[in-house]
Scaffold this motif. Structure first.
Motif, PDB file in Angstrom:
ATOM      1  N   PHE A 146       0.815  -1.218   0.000  1.00  0.00           N
ATOM      2  CA  PHE A 146       0.000   0.000   0.000  1.00  0.00           C
ATOM      3  C   PHE A 146       0.853   1.276   0.000  1.00  0.00           C
ATOM      4  O   PHE A 146       0.322   2.351  -0.249  1.00  0.00           O
ATOM      5  N   GLN A 147       2.140   1.147   0.298  1.00  0.00           N
ATOM      6  CA  GLN A 147       2.990   2.341   0.368  1.00  0.00           C
ATOM      7  C   GLN A 147       3.059   3.061  -0.981  1.00  0.00           C
ATOM      8  O   GLN A 147       2.877   4.275  -1.055  1.00  0.00           O
ATOM      9  N   GLY A 148       3.372   2.331  -2.040  1.00  0.00           N
ATOM     10  CA  GLY A 148       3.480   2.951  -3.370  1.00  0.00           C
ATOM     11  C   GLY A 148       4.671   3.884  -3.499  1.00  0.00           C
ATOM     12  O   GLY A 148       4.750   4.665  -4.442  1.00  0.00           O
ATOM     13  N   LYS A 149       5.582   3.827  -2.578  1.00  0.00           N
ATOM     14  CA  LYS A 149       6.798   4.653  -2.675  1.00  0.00           C
ATOM     15  C   LYS A 149       7.952   3.890  -2.014  1.00  0.00           C
ATOM     16  O   LYS A 149       7.724   2.902  -1.299  1.00  0.00           O
ATOM     17  N   ASN A 150       9.173   4.378  -2.270  1.00  0.00           N
ATOM     18  CA  ASN A 150      10.387   3.749  -1.725  1.00  0.00           C
ATOM     19  C   ASN A 150      10.500   2.278  -2.118  1.00  0.00           C
ATOM     20  O   ASN A 150      11.032   1.472  -1.357  1.00  0.00           O
ATOM     21  N   LEU A 170      14.811   0.321   2.524  1.00  0.00           N
ATOM     22  CA  LEU A 170      15.690   1.059   3.429  1.00  0.00           C
ATOM     23  C   LEU A 170      16.804   1.770   2.661  1.00  0.00           C
ATOM     24  O   LEU A 170      17.246   2.847   3.065  1.00  0.00           O
ATOM     25  N   CYS A 171      17.243   1.184   1.551  1.00  0.00           N
ATOM     26  CA  CYS A 171      18.223   1.885   0.693  1.00  0.00           C
ATOM     27  C   CYS A 171      17.562   3.129   0.091  1.00  0.00           C
ATOM     28  O   CYS A 171      18.150   4.212   0.056  1.00  0.00           O
ATOM     29  N   ALA A 172      16.329   2.973  -0.397  1.00  0.00           N
ATOM     30  CA  ALA A 172      15.626   4.106  -1.017  1.00  0.00           C
ATOM     31  C   ALA A 172      15.376   5.220   0.001  1.00  0.00           C
ATOM     32  O   ALA A 172      15.369   6.409  -0.343  1.00  0.00           O
ATOM     33  N   MET A 173      15.188   4.847   1.260  1.00  0.00           N
ATOM     34  CA  MET A 173      14.930   5.851   2.304  1.00  0.00           C
ATOM     35  C   MET A 173      16.221   6.442   2.854  1.00  0.00           C
ATOM     36  O   MET A 173      16.199   7.326   3.717  1.00  0.00           O
ATOM     37  N   GLY A 174      17.359   5.930   2.387  1.00  0.00           N
ATOM     38  CA  GLY A 174      18.651   6.459   2.837  1.00  0.00           C
ATOM     39  C   GLY A 174      19.065   5.939   4.196  1.00  0.00           C
ATOM     40  O   GLY A 174      20.010   6.447   4.795  1.00  0.00           O
TER      41      GLY A 174
END
Ligand code: FES
Length: 295
Positions: free
Chosen positions: A73-77, A283-287
């Motif tokens: 459901f996030q659709g991001k990261n 977690l990589c996408a979120m830095g």
């Protein structure tokens, strides 16, 4: 219904020994079928810790369902450069460079939540849900039907899988066809994870990052699970309950059988790793995590 075979004193309706038999001796050992009373829920004569396995299945599957639903459901990261989370491919519509047909369409109703994962997750989800192994596991862990072998269950009737709704589980074979396609798509994503954009030149160059390996292990484990599927084994083994005579078919059957023997292990390892792969990319996408380049 529990049936016990026992020998010893006859029950009231049992046949008696012939009158001319020597006193005190039966001419032949006797056996009888005795119908035991139905066990109440949870009642058993088992002395082992039978409840541990259904409990672990309950915790493991519940954790995965909660996490994967949240992630879908996030659709991001869900992507990081050339990596994409395995919950999203094929990304039919979406904002990442991995999208097949471009971004979310303008006509998409605002009141319907959009996430690329929601468009496709029904296929691998349906494959797991109808898997022969998982069925046995979640019938016990979630429905207590029965909680374990020879442990009393809460229901008095037995529907089996021959009537609605459980007859729908037979759709597993068709989900298996889709799951084979998903293996190809995820393998292609591993290929893409081998090519990194050089920030200096803007060109693609070959490389291997920790993420590449995480994605590759994911495909390896999902393949071990999918290629050991009972339906695939039946499909590949021959026709009309006869083993194929062709050596190639027979070898393929032996190969699927080999994976099938450890189907439960493949099921759990692939389930855990697919969740971990999403977490890694996320977690990589979120830095929060940094992908380490090996080559
Ligand atoms: Fe488990 Fe087909 S039986 S995947």
């Amino acid at each position: 219904m529990n049936i016990e075979l026992s020998s010893g004193a006859p029950s009231p309706g049992a046949s008696r020994p012939p009158l001319n038999a020597p006193p005190g001796r039966d001419p032949a050992p006797r056996s009888e079928v005795r119908v035991a009373a139905r066990r109440s829920f949870g009642e058993t004569m088992r002395a082992d810790t039978w409840w541990i396995q259904p409990l672990l299945v309950f915790v493991g599957l519940s954790t995965f369902i909660v996490y994967s639903t949240w992630a879908a459901f996030q659709g991001k990261n869900y992507f990081f450069g050339n990596y994409i989370s395995p919950f999203y491919p094929p990304e039919l519509l979406g904002d990442s460079p991995h999208s097949w047909f471009g971004p979310k369409p303008a006509w998409w109703p605002a009141w319907i939540i959009f996430s690329p994962a929601l468009l496709i997750l029904w296929a691998p989800g349906g494959f797991r849900l109808t898997c022969y192994y998982y069925r046995g596991a979640y019938y016990k862990a979630f429905w207590a039907d029965p909680p374990a072998c020879t442990v009393g269950e809460p229901r008095k009737s037995y529907w089996g899988e021959r009537s609605f709704p459980l007859i729908m589980q037979n759709v597993h074979r068709y989900f298996m066809y889709l799951a084979l396609l998903f293996i190809l798509i995820l393998a292609y994503d591993v290929w893409k994870a081998l090519w990194f954009i050089d920030p200096a030149t803007g060109k693609n160059s070959f490389g291997i990052g920790v993420g590449t390996i995480v994605l590759a292990i994911n495909v390896y484990l999902l393949s071990g699970y999918t290629f050991g599927c009972h339906s695939l084994r039946h499909l590949i083994g021959g026709f009309r309950d006869q083993l194929a005579k062709s050596p190639t078919c027979y070898r393929a059957y032996a190969c699927v059988t080999c994976l099938n023997r450890r189907h439960m292990l493949w099921a759990w390892m692939s389930l855990f790793w697919v969740g971990f792969t999403d977490l890694y990319v996320r977690l990589c996408a979120m830095g929060i995590w940094h992908d380490f380049r090996i080559v």
